[in-house]
Scaffold this motif. Structure first.
Motif, PDB file in Angstrom:
ATOM      1  N   GLU A  96       0.831  -1.198   0.000  1.00  0.00           N
ATOM      2  CA  GLU A  96       0.000   0.000   0.000  1.00  0.00           C
ATOM      3  C   GLU A  96       0.867   1.250   0.000  1.00  0.00           C
ATOM      4  OE1 GLU A  96      -2.671  -0.246   3.307  1.00  0.00           O
ATOM      5  OE2 GLU A  96      -3.696  -2.005   2.499  1.00  0.00           O
ATOM      6  N   LYS A  97       1.963   1.232   0.761  1.00  0.00           N
ATOM      7  CA  LYS A  97       2.876   2.369   0.803  1.00  0.00           C
ATOM      8  C   LYS A  97       3.502   2.587  -0.573  1.00  0.00           C
ATOM      9  CE  LYS A  97       5.311   2.704   4.513  1.00  0.00           C
ATOM     10  NZ  LYS A  97       6.382   2.480   5.515  1.00  0.00           N
ATOM     11  N   ALA A  98       3.924   1.486  -1.220  1.00  0.00           N
ATOM     12  CA  ALA A  98       4.521   1.590  -2.553  1.00  0.00           C
ATOM     13  C   ALA A  98       3.489   2.112  -3.550  1.00  0.00           C
ATOM     14  CB  ALA A  98       5.070   0.236  -3.001  1.00  0.00           C
ATOM     15  N   ARG A  99       2.252   1.630  -3.439  1.00  0.00           N
ATOM     16  CA  ARG A  99       1.193   2.086  -4.328  1.00  0.00           C
ATOM     17  C   ARG A  99       0.938   3.582  -4.128  1.00  0.00           C
ATOM     18  NH1 ARG A  99      -3.543  -1.127  -3.051  1.00  0.00           N
ATOM     19  NH2 ARG A  99      -2.314  -2.842  -3.855  1.00  0.00           N
ATOM     20  N   ALA A 100       0.915   3.995  -2.850  1.00  0.00           N
ATOM     21  CA  ALA A 100       0.704   5.418  -2.562  1.00  0.00           C
ATOM     22  C   ALA A 100       1.864   6.247  -3.102  1.00  0.00           C
ATOM     23  CB  ALA A 100       0.558   5.625  -1.060  1.00  0.00           C
ATOM     24  N   ARG A 102       3.771   5.464  -5.654  1.00  0.00           N
ATOM     25  CA  ARG A 102       3.625   5.491  -7.124  1.00  0.00           C
ATOM     26  C   ARG A 102       2.555   6.489  -7.532  1.00  0.00           C
ATOM     27  NH1 ARG A 102       4.017  -0.160  -6.850  1.00  0.00           N
ATOM     28  NH2 ARG A 102       1.754  -0.323  -7.059  1.00  0.00           N
ATOM     29  N   ALA A 103       1.454   6.509  -6.750  1.00  0.00           N
ATOM     30  CA  ALA A 103       0.388   7.457  -7.075  1.00  0.00           C
ATOM     31  C   ALA A 103       0.890   8.888  -6.930  1.00  0.00           C
ATOM     32  CB  ALA A 103      -0.820   7.212  -6.174  1.00  0.00           C
ATOM     33  N   VAL A 104       1.639   9.161  -5.859  1.00  0.00           N
ATOM     34  CA  VAL A 104       2.195  10.502  -5.663  1.00  0.00           C
ATOM     35  C   VAL A 104       3.163  10.830  -6.799  1.00  0.00           C
ATOM     36  CG1 VAL A 104       3.713  11.885  -4.196  1.00  0.00           C
ATOM     37  CG2 VAL A 104       1.847  10.566  -3.184  1.00  0.00           C
ATOM     38  N   ALA A 105       4.012   9.844  -7.157  1.00  0.00           N
ATOM     39  CA  ALA A 105       4.972  10.064  -8.238  1.00  0.00           C
ATOM     40  C   ALA A 105       4.246  10.292  -9.560  1.00  0.00           C
ATOM     41  CB  ALA A 105       5.929   8.885  -8.352  1.00  0.00           C
ATOM     42  N   ASP A 106       3.194   9.520  -9.828  1.00  0.00           N
ATOM     43  CA  ASP A 106       2.408   9.685 -11.054  1.00  0.00           C
ATOM     44  C   ASP A 106       1.758  11.065 -11.084  1.00  0.00           C
ATOM     45  OD1 ASP A 106       3.104   7.186 -11.913  1.00  0.00           O
ATOM     46  OD2 ASP A 106       1.174   6.231 -11.386  1.00  0.00           O
ATOM     47  N   MET A 107       1.202  11.479  -9.925  1.00  0.00           N
ATOM     48  CA  MET A 107       0.572  12.799  -9.866  1.00  0.00           C
ATOM     49  C   MET A 107       1.613  13.891 -10.084  1.00  0.00           C
ATOM     50  SD  MET A 107      -2.198  12.311  -6.838  1.00  0.00           S
ATOM     51  CE  MET A 107      -3.062  13.828  -7.107  1.00  0.00           C
ATOM     52  N   ALA A 108       2.809  13.700  -9.518  1.00  0.00           N
ATOM     53  CA  ALA A 108       3.874  14.689  -9.707  1.00  0.00           C
ATOM     54  C   ALA A 108       4.298  14.733 -11.173  1.00  0.00           C
ATOM     55  CB  ALA A 108       5.060  14.354  -8.814  1.00  0.00           C
TER      56      ALA A 108
END
Length: 124
Positions: A96-100, A102-108
């Motif tokens: 879940e931490k890795a997914r979060a 990745r989501a933050v990185a994708d949003m960035a």
């Protein structure tokens, strides 16, 4: 069938007295407590009783050992289940931490891409 020959009270009383005499003679003829045969039988019964007590104690000891073994096995199984559950929970949390992340990185990355588009548009 009733005994028709000896039915009077005195006959019955005499029969009862004879029965009592026979019983008394039988009791007198019985072996005494200090008779070697009686002592040997008593010793044999005591030995059998002692052996029975030893077997009973051994069974009780084995039962306690078995219960202790089962309790230890259940505790080990519970500990293993807890450890597996804990490891699974940690793995889920890491995922879940890795997914979060990745989501933050994708949003960035999306924001950076959008900012470049805006910058390119302003530059034109």
């Amino acid at each position: 069938m009733k005994n028709q020959v000896r039915t009077t009270f005195t006959d019955r009383r005499q029969d009862a007295m004879e029965a009592k005499k026979k019983l008394l003679e039988k009791m007198k003829a019985a072996p005494k407590a200090d008779d070697p045969e009686v002592v040997a039988r008593r010793a044999e019964r005591e030995a059998v009783a002692k052996a029975r007590e030893i077997r009973h104690a051994e069974r009780a000891r084995l039962k306690l050992e078995e219960e202790a073994r089962k309790a230890a096995q259940e505790a080990a199984d519970a500990e293993a289940a807890y450890a597996a559950e804990h490891a699974e929970r940690l793995a889920r949390e890491e995922e879940e931490k890795a997914r979060a992340e990745r989501a933050v990185a994708d949003m960035a990355a999306m924001k950076e891409k959008r900012d470049r588009r805006y910058a390119a548009r302003k530059a034109r």
